[in-house]
Motif scaffolding. Structure first.
Motif, PDB file in Angstrom:
ATOM      1  N   LEU A   1       1.037  -1.331   0.372  1.00  0.00           N
ATOM      2  CA  LEU A   1       0.740  -0.092   0.332  1.00  0.00           C
ATOM      3  C   LEU A   1       1.188   1.614   0.012  1.00  0.00           C
ATOM      4  N   SER A   2       1.871   0.960   0.539  1.00  0.00           N
ATOM      5  CA  SER A   2       2.909   2.394   0.343  1.00  0.00           C
ATOM      6  C   SER A   2       3.789   2.115  -0.798  1.00  0.00           C
ATOM      7  N   ASN A   3       3.682   1.540  -1.745  1.00  0.00           N
ATOM      8  CA  ASN A   3       4.215   1.310  -3.159  1.00  0.00           C
ATOM      9  C   ASN A   3       5.081   2.807  -3.313  1.00  0.00           C
ATOM     10  N   LYS A   4       5.909   2.688  -2.636  1.00  0.00           N
ATOM     11  CA  LYS A   4       7.580   2.794  -2.452  1.00  0.00           C
ATOM     12  C   LYS A   4       7.931   3.262  -4.504  1.00  0.00           C
ATOM     13  N   ASP A   5       8.488   2.507  -4.583  1.00  0.00           N
ATOM     14  CA  ASP A   5       8.703   1.606  -5.745  1.00  0.00           C
ATOM     15  C   ASP A   5       8.235   1.511  -7.138  1.00  0.00           C
ATOM     16  N   LYS A   6       6.511   1.802  -6.599  1.00  0.00           N
ATOM     17  CA  LYS A   6       5.499   1.932  -8.266  1.00  0.00           C
ATOM     18  C   LYS A   6       5.924   0.319  -8.375  1.00  0.00           C
ATOM     19  N   ALA A   7       5.950  -0.323  -7.840  1.00  0.00           N
ATOM     20  CA  ALA A   7       5.633  -1.507  -8.350  1.00  0.00           C
ATOM     21  C   ALA A   7       3.703  -1.983  -8.117  1.00  0.00           C
ATOM     22  N   TYR A   8       3.591  -1.276  -7.087  1.00  0.00           N
ATOM     23  CA  TYR A   8       1.933  -2.335  -7.287  1.00  0.00           C
ATOM     24  C   TYR A   8       1.225  -0.854  -7.479  1.00  0.00           C
ATOM     25  N   PRO A   9       0.434  -0.190  -8.603  1.00  0.00           N
ATOM     26  CA  PRO A   9      -0.595   0.331  -8.825  1.00  0.00           C
ATOM     27  C   PRO A   9      -1.682   0.085  -8.004  1.00  0.00           C
ATOM     28  N   LYS A  10      -2.558   0.630  -8.082  1.00  0.00           N
ATOM     29  CA  LYS A  10      -4.018   0.351  -8.881  1.00  0.00           C
ATOM     30  C   LYS A  10      -4.748  -0.449 -10.098  1.00  0.00           C
ATOM     31  N   ARG A  11      -5.596  -1.004  -9.337  1.00  0.00           N
ATOM     32  CA  ARG A  11      -6.058  -1.708 -10.572  1.00  0.00           C
ATOM     33  C   ARG A  11      -6.653  -1.187 -11.610  1.00  0.00           C
ATOM     34  N   GLU A  12      -7.213  -0.801 -12.340  1.00  0.00           N
ATOM     35  CA  GLU A  12      -8.022  -0.220 -13.474  1.00  0.00           C
ATOM     36  C   GLU A  12      -9.910  -0.977 -13.099  1.00  0.00           C
ATOM     37  N   PRO A  13     -10.544  -0.044 -12.651  1.00  0.00           N
ATOM     38  CA  PRO A  13     -11.734  -0.781 -12.373  1.00  0.00           C
ATOM     39  C   PRO A  13     -12.793  -1.423 -12.886  1.00  0.00           C
ATOM     40  N   ASP A  14     -13.291  -2.693 -12.480  1.00  0.00           N
ATOM     41  CA  ASP A  14     -13.814  -2.893 -13.649  1.00  0.00           C
ATOM     42  C   ASP A  14     -15.443  -2.050 -14.173  1.00  0.00           C
ATOM     43  N   THR A  15     -15.804  -2.502 -15.218  1.00  0.00           N
ATOM     44  CA  THR A  15     -17.159  -1.799 -15.825  1.00  0.00           C
ATOM     45  C   THR A  15     -18.082  -1.216 -14.320  1.00  0.00           C
ATOM     46  N   PHE A  16     -18.776  -1.822 -13.713  1.00  0.00           N
ATOM     47  CA  PHE A  16     -19.987  -1.048 -12.785  1.00  0.00           C
ATOM     48  C   PHE A  16     -18.466  -0.559 -11.588  1.00  0.00           C
ATOM     49  N   VAL A  17     -17.930  -0.588 -11.169  1.00  0.00           N
ATOM     50  CA  VAL A  17     -17.088   0.516 -10.175  1.00  0.00           C
ATOM     51  C   VAL A  17     -16.997   1.668 -10.948  1.00  0.00           C
ATOM     52  N   LYS A  18     -16.748   1.960 -12.215  1.00  0.00           N
ATOM     53  CA  LYS A  18     -15.842   2.816 -12.753  1.00  0.00           C
ATOM     54  C   LYS A  18     -17.641   3.583 -13.250  1.00  0.00           C
ATOM     55  N   LYS A  19     -18.100   3.304 -13.163  1.00  0.00           N
ATOM     56  CA  LYS A  19     -19.915   3.770 -13.154  1.00  0.00           C
ATOM     57  C   LYS A  19     -20.279   4.482 -11.738  1.00  0.00           C
TER      58      LYS A  19
ATOM     59  N   LYS B   1     -25.191  -6.444 -24.326  1.00  0.00           N
ATOM     60  CA  LYS B   1     -25.133  -5.681 -23.455  1.00  0.00           C
ATOM     61  C   LYS B   1     -25.966  -5.997 -22.389  1.00  0.00           C
ATOM     62  N   THR B   2     -26.376  -6.375 -21.266  1.00  0.00           N
ATOM     63  CA  THR B   2     -26.967  -7.698 -19.894  1.00  0.00           C
ATOM     64  C   THR B   2     -28.060  -5.978 -19.828  1.00  0.00           C
ATOM     65  N   SER B   3     -28.856  -7.077 -19.177  1.00  0.00           N
ATOM     66  CA  SER B   3     -29.892  -6.140 -18.298  1.00  0.00           C
ATOM     67  C   SER B   3     -29.424  -4.994 -17.404  1.00  0.00           C
ATOM     68  N   ASP B   4     -28.658  -5.230 -16.583  1.00  0.00           N
ATOM     69  CA  ASP B   4     -27.803  -4.422 -16.003  1.00  0.00           C
ATOM     70  C   ASP B   4     -26.955  -3.748 -15.839  1.00  0.00           C
ATOM     71  N   GLU B   5     -25.993  -3.952 -17.432  1.00  0.00           N
ATOM     72  CA  GLU B   5     -25.072  -2.864 -17.731  1.00  0.00           C
ATOM     73  C   GLU B   5     -25.749  -1.687 -18.468  1.00  0.00           C
ATOM     74  N   ILE B   6     -26.787  -2.512 -19.070  1.00  0.00           N
ATOM     75  CA  ILE B   6     -28.177  -1.540 -19.273  1.00  0.00           C
ATOM     76  C   ILE B   6     -28.410  -0.262 -18.493  1.00  0.00           C
ATOM     77  N   GLU B   7     -28.873  -0.714 -17.755  1.00  0.00           N
ATOM     78  CA  GLU B   7     -29.350   0.240 -16.098  1.00  0.00           C
ATOM     79  C   GLU B   7     -28.140   0.513 -15.812  1.00  0.00           C
ATOM     80  N   ALA B   8     -27.387   0.342 -15.496  1.00  0.00           N
ATOM     81  CA  ALA B   8     -26.046   0.768 -14.939  1.00  0.00           C
ATOM     82  C   ALA B   8     -25.749   2.110 -15.384  1.00  0.00           C
ATOM     83  N   GLU B   9     -25.946   2.331 -17.610  1.00  0.00           N
ATOM     84  CA  GLU B   9     -25.779   3.461 -18.179  1.00  0.00           C
ATOM     85  C   GLU B   9     -26.344   4.029 -17.814  1.00  0.00           C
ATOM     86  N   LYS B  10     -27.987   4.081 -17.961  1.00  0.00           N
ATOM     87  CA  LYS B  10     -28.901   4.908 -17.762  1.00  0.00           C
ATOM     88  C   LYS B  10     -28.699   5.789 -15.930  1.00  0.00           C
TER      89      LYS B  10
END
Length: 1018
Positions: free
Chosen positions: A622-640, A754-763
């Motif tokens: 979590l300290s990530n002093k050597d920049k070796a452990y970045p955040k992961r790309e968030p998935d679709t729903f986290v990003k929304k 797109k699933t119904s959940d993905e459509i709903e999330a976009e709205k």
């Protein structure tokens, strides 16, 4: 030979590929490797370099990445737009030279950004060496085989002659009244926007559509609305697929959703145009030729029925010419008008000059064609607008046969890209002020401005293929701007975001012959690498180092097993225990006992190294002093739900800028100013509680309302009711995130299905965006006085100031602003909500500690309202909160990834492995906290966190540690202390008999059925 097996709809298929004839191999190698290598070497020998050719895709992926990167950057109000509109040309022309070679698939493209003489030579095409390129699938559906796209010389000549006749002087004169009437219709709408903001690009779209409908088709915009809308959709699909490399023939076997949609739209446009044609033909059935009409459409219909075979055009030709005029005639004038009004709004001195000229020529009288031709100042303004913001950013041709172009011999079939946008912004042509709006450079005409270099200024092309409707477009634009200037002055809105983009352009798609079989093999190998070879390699590598785990299962990984374990836990009878690891993360609890405290699990084909002990590793990661452990790309729903904000962004520079803003928003002085709003929010909550005295009350929902009110008041200067819609939409997004947390998606499948959940999330995402922007516009409106403080001094005010910062490095984009609001609305509310709910649950269960906390509160405040100085002295309450956060932390784990191969403790971890730090396991580990780790004992924090953890910083991480720890920690703790203090002053409470203990991992660790307590007034 090889056999490919696949199954569909429970039927098995075998496809037997035999390549006995080596010609297929040779043809593929010739096209994909030998020809590009030969061209690259030939051009390099003449000093023409460029980005290296990459198999199949060429440079399309790099171009796409550059464009996406530009879209993410904060925008500044500059006319220097080459780096924004065509970032690949801007970058590569600086690296490789002003003439360089790039690749669209295996098609070589010679890009020309200087030497306007070459532009003149190519576009004039006197030797017939530089014909038009064949349009791609989407361009053909949009424009057909019409005047703009056709490569047939004889057909082009016939259609050009028709179009030239349609736009001659007399015809233009007859169109003048319709142009004026269309402008008057537009300005009638504008009366509703006086002293308000108006979006003129859309207004000019309606105006130019109306002009085309009236002048060329003898109808109105409403009659042709369906055609315009379908053409706009086709234009969008063309732009979206411009960098897609297609395999010829693949569309006969498999069509993408975009191709299916484009076919439907093409048929719809055809049917609509034919309906209009049939109406005209019906009126002409009397035998009177004039029944066809004298407008452009009438001329086409006459040509369709011409008795002379040499002059007659086909039905397809008629439809294609209509499509060309509907889109090209509307789109070019629309952009010219929009950019001109933008420039005049920005440079009000030139707006005033143009107005003076209009008033001198017309006064209050109706405009006339003779006067329109005398608008010299306006002509200068239009030319400068077309120079800075031309309708198209480049022109495309191809080399018909090997030719010498300047000092370079270019082989046949190489595509040519003339970057007229680069010419228009070149300081060597226009001087050091090339990026400035200076219409006076055209005071003596275009020839003088370009020093008689015809190729230096080509907004509408040059040579025989130049725009036939140029005079039509300029007249239309002059009429519109003249009438606007006579009635209105205008300035740029504070809400304007400068973001010119390349939308509709005609691009060639690479042709890959005889490649279907090879493509299938390539895809199969890639899938096998991802789904089998890579997981097997990582599993073996980790096992050799003693790291085991549940076996990897194809496609799903271990997600089904995790889901089954969670369902099983939900079915079990619940007991009132704080030992919650087996209930909240049953898979981690079970597998860490079977495979060890560090083990490997799989989310689909993504390896996850789970860490449940050794807090030192937690600190390192979590300290990530050597920049070796970045955040992961968030998935679709986290990003929304959180966007690309402070919590989720992986960009170091952007994160630093946003962190600095947030740190400033939650410093000591700001927290002090928030204190009264927190107290007022608590008082509002406690006023509701009067209705529940000596009754059961569900506090989780109560604290949701309280924390939402606090955020609304302190960060957004509003109330919960004003932001209620946003909170509710974010809650729905949180539900969808939790529901889909263990779903493994096929990359790219969402573009097709797109699933119904993905459509709903976009709205919901669009709804949240619109609601936040509404609040922003209200604030910006109050700031139009020019007083920067009117943005406000709260968190939202700081974001708006940053949005309008004059310093490019400090300015943030609209998307950044929205994403930070989403982050604070959700994360700021959810974490404090769970902290308060679990703390009240624990105090209701352990009434001795409730009494200790009450004594402390009464000793410090009596019955008076808490104050900030006293809040900081609540030592017992701090101990209680820390113990609550230990037993029931807001999040059960932290996610990171391994950027490059590293040694983590005694294990070498390969790149791209995900890391899961189970802080919930640390918090309940008897080796850290003793045998009473599952008991509620706040006294363990009597001498502070450091003493309680034996100076092991990674053992207690409710809000994270290191640079990415929670920036709002002090805000959350102050808020919670105020609420609990004011509750303890008024009430005692015990756990209701109806309470069911069921902590779950939702987005945070929350009580599944809420927290019910019995409320007793003191």
């Amino acid at each position: 030979m090889f056999i490919l097996f696949y199954s569909r709809n429970n039927v098995s298929y075998y496809i037997w590929f035999s390549f006995k004839n080596n010609v297929s191999y040779l043809a593929i190698l010739h096209k994909l490797w030998w020809t590009p290598t030969r061209i690259q070497k030939m051009m390099k020998a003449q000093g023409i370099k460029g980005p290296p050719y990459r198999l199949i895709h060429g440079n399309t992926k790099e171009i796409s990445d550059m464009k996406k990167e530009v879209m993410r950057r904060p925008k500044n109000l500059s006319h220097d737009i080459v780096s924004v509109v065509v970032p690949h040309i801007h970058s590569w022309s600086q690296i490789y030279g002003k003439k360089y070679l790039q690749w669209h698939g295996c098609l070589a493209r010679l890009v020309i950004t200087e030497e306007p003489e070459l532009c003149k030579e190519i576009m004039s095409n006197k030797d017939k060496a530089y014909p038009k390129r064949e349009p791609d699938t989407f361009a053909k559906k949009l424009l057909g085989d019409g005047l703009v796209t056709t490569t047939e010389g004889e057909k082009w000549g016939k259609m050009r002659k028709l179009a030239t006749h349609a736009f001659n002087g007399e015809c233009l004169k007859s169109m003048f009244p319709d142009m004026v009437a269309s402008a008057e219709t537009m300005l009638e709408r504008w009366r509703n926007y006086e002293e308000k903001e108006i979006e003129v690009f859309e207004e000019f779209r309606l105006f130019t559509s109306e002009v085309i409908s009236r002048t060329a088709f003898g109808s109105s915009y409403l009659e042709g609305q369906n055609i315009f809308e379908m053409m706009m959709k086709l234009a969008f699909l063309l732009s979206k697929n411009a960098l897609t490399v297609r395999i010829p023939g693949i569309s006969k076997i498999f069509k993408t959703s975009d191709e299916i949609e484009a076919e439907k739209l093409e048929k719809g446009v055809y049917a609509s145009i034919m309906d209009i044609a049939k109406k005209r033909e019906k009126t002409a059935m009397s035998g009177d030729e004039d029944g066809f009409g004298s407008d452009f459409f009438g001329l086409l219909l006459k040509a369709r029925h011409d008795a002379n075979d040499g002059q007659r055009i086909s039905v397809d030709d008629l439809v294609d010419e209509c499509k060309t005029f509907y889109i090209a005639g509307q789109e070019t004038t629309n952009s010219l008008l929009a950019w001109t009004v933008f420039l005049l709004a920005l440079h009000t001195n030139w707006q005033e000059e143009a107005r003076k000229e209009v008033m001198e020529l017309f006064g209050k009288q109706t405009r006339n064609l003779d006067g329109i031709t005398k608008l010299k100042t306006m002509s200068m303004i239009f030319n400068e607008s077309l120079r800075l913001y031309p309708p198209v950013a480049g022109f495309a041709r191809k080399v018909g046969r090997e030719v010498r172009l300047g000092n370079v011999i270019v082989p046949a079939n190489v595509a040519l890209v003339i970057s007229n946008l680069s010419f228009h912004h070149d300081p060597r042509i226009w001087g050091q002020d090339a990026q400035l709006f200076k219409p006076e450079r055209f005071a003596e005409g275009v020839a003088k401005a370009t020093d008689n270099n015809i190729g230096a200024f080509v907004p509408f092309g040059i040579g025989p293929r130049s725009c036939v409707g140029l005079n039509f477009a300029i007249n239309e634009a002059k009429i519109a701007v003249s009438m606007i200037l006579r009635r209105y002055s205008f300035t740029l809105s504070p809400g304007y975001v400068h973001s010119p983009i390349q939308y509709v352009t005609v691009r060639v798609v690479a042709i890959l012959s005889s490649l279907l079989c090879v493509f299938l093999v390539f895809v199969l190998i890639k899938i096998l690498h991802k789904l089998w070879w890579n997981p097997t390699r990582i599993q073996k590598m980790m096992k050799a180092q003693g790291i085991k785990g549940p076996p990897y299962r194809l496609i799903h990984g271990n997600t089904k097993e995790i889901s089954d374990m969670k369902k099983e836990v939900m079915r079990r009878p619940k007991n009132l225990s704080h030992d919650i690891v087996s209930g909240v993360v049953p898979h981690i609890h079970s597998w860490s006992q079977i495979y060890g405290k560090k083990y490997l699990q799989w989310h689909g084909s993504l390896a996850q190294l789970v860490i449940t002990e050794e807090p030192e590793l937690c600190k390192e990661i979590l300290s990530n002093k050597d920049k070796a452990y970045p955040k992961r790309e968030p998935d679709t729903f986290v990003k929304k739900i959180l966007g690309d904000g402070l919590v989720t962004t992986t960009e170091g520079e952007k994160w630093g800028k946003m962190r600095k803003l947030a740190t400033h928003a939650f410093n000591g002085e700001c927290l002090k100013s928030m204190f009264p709003d927190m107290v007022a929010s608590a008082e509002t909550m406690l006023e509701r509680w009067r209705n529940y005295e000596e009754k059961e009350i569900e506090v989780f929902e109560e604290f949701r309302l309280f924390t939402s009110e606090v955020i609304s008041r302190t960060a957004f200067g509003s109330s919960y009711l004003e932001g209620q819609n946003i909170f509710e939409m974010l809650m729905k997004l949180a539900f969808l995130l939790s529901k889909n947390a263990l779903t493994v998606r096929i990359p790219g499948i969402s573009k097709i299905f797109k699933t119904s959940d993905e459509i709903e999330a976009e709205k919901l995402e669009k709804g949240v965006y619109a609601s936040i922007m509404d609040i922003a516009k209200k604030r910006e409106k109050t700031a139009m006085s020019g007083d920067e403080d009117s943005f406000g001094s709260d968190f939202f005010g700081l974001l708006l100031k940053a949005r309008h910062d004059a310093n490019d490095d400090q300015r943030i984009s609209v998307d950044d602003l929205v994403d930070e609001c989403k982050t604070f609305y959700f994360a700021g509310q959810e974490t404090t909500n769970t902290l308060l709910a679990w703390t009240v649950f624990l105090l209701a269960l352990h009434t001795n500690w409730q009494e200790e906390a009450r004594k402390e509160v009464i000793a410090l405040f009596g019955k008076q309202t808490p104050n900030l100085d006293g809040i900081t002295k609540l030592k017992t309450m701090s101990m209680i909160f820390n113990e609550s956060l230990r037993l029931y932390p807001p999040v059960a784990g932290f996610g990171r990834k391994v950027e490059r191969e590293v040694r983590l403790g005694d294990v070498i971890v390969p790149a791209n492995v995900a890391l899961v730090i189970s802080n919930l396991s640390f918090h309940h580990d008897p080796r850290i906290w003793g045998q009473d780790a599952q008991l509620f004992k706040p006294e363990r924090f009597a001498e502070g966190v450091a003493k309680a953890t034996n100076n092991n910083i990674g053992a207690f991480v409710p809000f994270g540690i290191g640079p990415r720890s929670c920036v709002g920690l002090n805000f959350a703790i102050n808020e919670a202390k105020i609420a609990v203090s004011m509750i303890l002053q008024r009430y005692s409470f015990t756990l209701s008999p109806g309470y069911v203990h069921s902590p779950i991992q939702y987005v945070t660790v929350r009580p599944q059925h809420g927290v019910q307590v019995m409320l007793h007034p003191l």
